[in-house]
Design a protein around this motif. Structure first.
Motif, short mmCIF file in Angstrom:
data_model
loop_
_atom_site.label_atom_id
_atom_site.label_comp_id
_atom_site.label_asym_id
_atom_site.label_seq_id
_atom_site.Cartn_x
_atom_site.Cartn_y
_atom_site.Cartn_z
N VAL A 1 0.84 -1.21 0.00
CA VAL A 1 0.00 0.00 0.00
C VAL A 1 0.87 1.25 0.00
N ALA A 2 1.98 1.22 0.72
CA ALA A 2 2.89 2.37 0.71
C ALA A 2 3.41 2.64 -0.70
N ASP A 3 3.81 1.58 -1.41
CA ASP A 3 4.34 1.76 -2.77
C ASP A 3 3.27 2.25 -3.72
N GLU A 4 2.03 1.85 -3.49
CA GLU A 4 0.94 2.28 -4.37
C GLU A 4 0.51 3.72 -4.12
N LEU A 5 0.49 4.14 -2.86
CA LEU A 5 -0.13 5.41 -2.51
C LEU A 5 0.85 6.54 -2.20
N LEU A 6 1.97 6.23 -1.58
CA LEU A 6 2.84 7.28 -1.07
C LEU A 6 3.82 7.77 -2.12
N PRO A 7 4.28 9.00 -2.01
CA PRO A 7 5.23 9.54 -2.99
C PRO A 7 6.56 8.79 -2.94
N PRO A 8 7.34 8.85 -4.02
CA PRO A 8 8.58 8.07 -4.09
C PRO A 8 9.57 8.38 -2.97
N GLU A 9 9.58 9.61 -2.47
CA GLU A 9 10.55 9.98 -1.44
C GLU A 9 10.12 9.57 -0.04
N ALA A 10 8.89 9.09 0.13
CA ALA A 10 8.42 8.68 1.46
C ALA A 10 9.16 7.42 1.91
N GLU A 11 9.68 7.47 3.13
CA GLU A 11 10.43 6.34 3.69
C GLU A 11 9.65 5.71 4.83
N LEU A 12 10.05 4.51 5.22
CA LEU A 12 9.32 3.81 6.27
C LEU A 12 10.28 3.24 7.30
N TYR A 13 9.72 2.99 8.50
CA TYR A 13 10.49 2.37 9.57
C TYR A 13 9.53 1.75 10.57
N SER A 14 10.05 0.84 11.38
CA SER A 14 9.31 0.22 12.47
C SER A 14 10.26 0.06 13.65
N VAL A 15 9.82 0.45 14.83
CA VAL A 15 10.68 0.33 16.02
C VAL A 15 10.44 -0.97 16.78
N LYS A 16 9.62 -1.86 16.26
CA LYS A 16 9.36 -3.12 16.97
C LYS A 16 10.61 -3.98 17.19
N PRO A 17 11.61 -3.97 16.30
CA PRO A 17 12.82 -4.75 16.62
C PRO A 17 13.50 -4.29 17.90
N LEU A 18 13.30 -3.03 18.27
CA LEU A 18 13.96 -2.48 19.45
C LEU A 18 13.12 -2.63 20.71
N VAL A 19 11.88 -2.17 20.66
CA VAL A 19 11.04 -2.12 21.87
C VAL A 19 10.17 -3.35 22.02
N GLY A 20 10.06 -4.18 20.97
CA GLY A 20 9.19 -5.34 21.00
C GLY A 20 7.79 -4.98 20.53
N HIS A 21 6.98 -6.02 20.36
CA HIS A 21 5.57 -5.81 19.99
C HIS A 21 4.78 -5.72 21.30
N CYS A 22 4.37 -4.51 21.63
CA CYS A 22 3.73 -4.25 22.93
C CYS A 22 2.21 -4.36 22.87
#
Length: 386
Positions: free
Chosen positions: A299-320
């Protein structure tokens, strides 16, 4: 000058990193993992498991369990933080508490004892309404108070509901709390059996959102407190809008058609009065499971502009769990305040949009998505303070 947008004015946190907002930030900003090896796991309770549990602590007067103490501590820290930043409570302060399983430790002890004839006070502590009521009593708040639950999307749902309360004039301010301290061995075991939780590998190797070789997530615990108001003299960020939808497809799986997730993203931006071209970051749900990561990336690739970046902090804090999106919103809020996006480092070939380690934020909006088990989709649009 008062910012008339809904803003997050104060933050409190209790996480696997420890008790307090600064412990959370220091862990995220330096790329440390909150998880540790805990004993007593596995079917026979004879194994160790990587879990980001909240350590013992807090004020004994706040309640008999880590859950009650963490919830009160996070909320109290958020209020004190907001007051230091210039916030003054209005006449009607409401409370929303995002929670799913509730106080797992107390319920386990209650049903596990042969003598269930506990005191009335101890029994009332089991009720989801009790932590909410005692918190309202501590501060003398008289607005509406309720619990909210949409599994892993509960924090986003709470934020959207709080903003709706403020816009409707139901309240002057909202205290949003999100608490989940449910990573008991029984809970971890069942998520492991579902094939989504990983316990036998170091977190950054096991949980690799949007990277090759990811096996799922490390389970975590947290309680987050936020003070929300339209009368924000010095907010961490502004909440522009949001949306929720439901797949109505399966109790655990994402609808492969992704129609409702696309609609959720689009309606969140419409509700916020924002354009897709303004989105610079997707703070993703990103649990490291194949179907969730694939859904968000698609969905990000379909909708967001090419320069939009993504991240997730779950590897650090865990899935809370119930507190997941609240922890992740806090990462964005503190990141705006301190000029750093606390993205985890890449450890394997990754999606081209994925940030690689802590990054100085660029101008633009952050779209925060959260996908709750059972088909709950949610997205909120966050902006730096004006």
């Amino acid at each position: 000058m008062i910012d008339q947008h809904c803003g997050i004015n104060g933050i409190g946190a209790v996480t696997g990193y420890g008790w307090g907002r600064e412990s959370l930030w220091n862990g995220l900003a330096t790329g440390q993992v909150a998880a540790h090896l805990a004993e007593g796991h596995g079917p026979d309770r004879d194994q160790v498991a990587w879990v980001a549990t909240v350590p013992d602590g807090g004020d004994e007067l706040d309640g008999p369990s880590r859950f009650a103490r963490a919830m009160r501590a996070a909320g109290r820290e958020a209020i004190l933080d907001a007051e230091r930043r210039g916030w003054e409570p209005g006449r009607r302060v409401g409370l929303l508490h995002a929670a799913v399983l509730g106080d797992v430790e107390l319920w386990r002890d209650f049903y596990g004892t042969q003598d269930a004839d506990v005191s009335v006070r101890d029994y009332l502590a089991l009720m989801p309404s009790t932590p909410v009521s005692t918190f309202m009593q501590e501060f003398g708040f008289h607005g509406p108070a309720m619990n909210i639950s949409t599994t892993c999307a509960s924090g986003n749902a709470g934020l959207i509901t709080a903003k709706a309360w403020l816009e409707a004039g139901v309240v002057d301010d909202v205290i949003l709390l999100a608490t989940d301290l449910s990573s008991a061995p029984e809970t971890v075991l069942h998520f492991n059996r579902l094939g989504v939780a990983v316990t036998d590998t170091e977190p950054l190797q096991a949980c690799r959102p949007f990277q090759e070789g990811s096996r799922g997530f490390i389970m975590g615990e947290a309680s987050i407190g936020m003070v929300l108001s339209n009368r924000s003299p010095n907010p961490y960020l502004r909440v522009l809008g949001g949306a929720m939808s439901h797949d109505a497809h399966h109790v655990t799986s994402v609808d492969p058609g992704l129609a409702e997730l696309r609609r959720c993203f689009s309606e969140a931006l419409s509700n916020a009065g924002a354009e897709l071209s303004q989105v610079r970051y997707l703070n993703a749900h990103g649990p490291g499971t194949q179907q969730c990561d694939r859904a968000e990336a698609t969905v990000a690739d379909e909708l967001l502009p090419p320069e939009a970046e993504l991240y997730s902090v779950k590897p650090l804090v865990g899935h809370c769990m119930a507190a997941a999106s609240a922890v992740e919103i806090t990462a964005t809020a503190l990141g705006y305040d301190r000029g750093l996006i606390p993205a985890p480092p890449q450890v394997a070939p990754a999606h081209p949009r994925l940030l690689n380690g802590p990054t100085t934020p660029a101008d633009g909006l952050t779209l925060k998505s959260s996908l709750g088990m059972g088909g709950h989709n949610s997205a909120v649009v966050l902006a730096p303070p004006a």
